[in-house]
Write an enzyme that holds these catalytic residues in place. Sequence first.
Site, mmCIF file in Angstrom:
data_model
loop_
_atom_site.group_PDB
_atom_site.id
_atom_site.type_symbol
_atom_site.label_atom_id
_atom_site.label_comp_id
_atom_site.label_asym_id
_atom_site.label_seq_id
_atom_site.Cartn_x
_atom_site.Cartn_y
_atom_site.Cartn_z
ATOM 1 N N HIS A 1 0.917 -1.172 -0.018
ATOM 2 C CA HIS A 1 0.030 0.119 -0.116
ATOM 3 C C HIS A 1 0.818 1.369 -0.036
ATOM 4 C CE1 HIS A 1 -2.984 -2.719 2.290
ATOM 5 N NE2 HIS A 1 -3.531 -2.538 0.927
ATOM 6 N N ARG B 1 -2.423 -6.766 -7.885
ATOM 7 C CA ARG B 1 -1.090 -7.772 -7.775
ATOM 8 C C ARG B 1 -0.928 -8.835 -8.727
ATOM 9 N NH1 ARG B 1 -2.754 -9.854 -2.329
ATOM 10 N NH2 ARG B 1 -4.564 -9.307 -3.142
ATOM 11 N N LYS C 1 -17.341 -6.866 7.915
ATOM 12 C CA LYS C 1 -16.051 -7.269 7.952
ATOM 13 C C LYS C 1 -15.506 -7.213 9.372
ATOM 14 C CE LYS C 1 -12.664 -6.858 4.020
ATOM 15 N NZ LYS C 1 -12.138 -6.100 3.264
ATOM 16 N N SER D 1 -2.986 -7.912 3.041
ATOM 17 C CA SER D 1 -3.611 -7.518 4.004
ATOM 18 C C SER D 1 -4.085 -8.939 4.927
ATOM 19 C CB SER D 1 -4.429 -6.387 4.138
ATOM 20 O OG SER D 1 -4.019 -5.351 4.030
#
Length: 166
Positions: A36, A109, A60, A146
């Site tokens: 990040h 990614r 979440k 993450s």
Amino acid sequence: MERKQIQKSESAAPEALHSLKIAIFPGTFDPFTIGHLSLVNRGLKLVDQIVIAIGINSNKKTFYSLNQRVETISKLFEQEPRISVQSYEGLTVDFAREVGAEFILRGIRSVYDFEYEKNIADINRKISGIETFVLFTEPEHTHISSSIVRELLSYGKNVDDFIPVL
């Protein structure tokens, strides 16, 4: 949409004024990784300001509280006036409009990320006119996410290689 103006110098002619280019970088950032950090630093080469937008999703479960994430990321960028950190609820494009952003910064990614990000970018552009620009993650960071870092943290593992050092 009203645009903020920035003047390049005291004696600049009116044509030297330009619209301030603001992007938001949305995410949960639980935690904020070196991937990040790299995207934000590279994004600053393309826009004048970046708002790191921490999305609140009550569905979440997070490892760090919202306050911890805001404080940690804010501290990381305390010497960079072109970065701000804010939390938001609701649609990302609504928050982007709220802060005067014309762009959404995203990172990819892998090819798996591409399809998802493309679809979201297309919908966001259609409903708001806000453009998304994508930066590819640097090869040395493609394995970092993450969710993986959260899992390592939950098992008490050292994650210093994956998160920025304050």
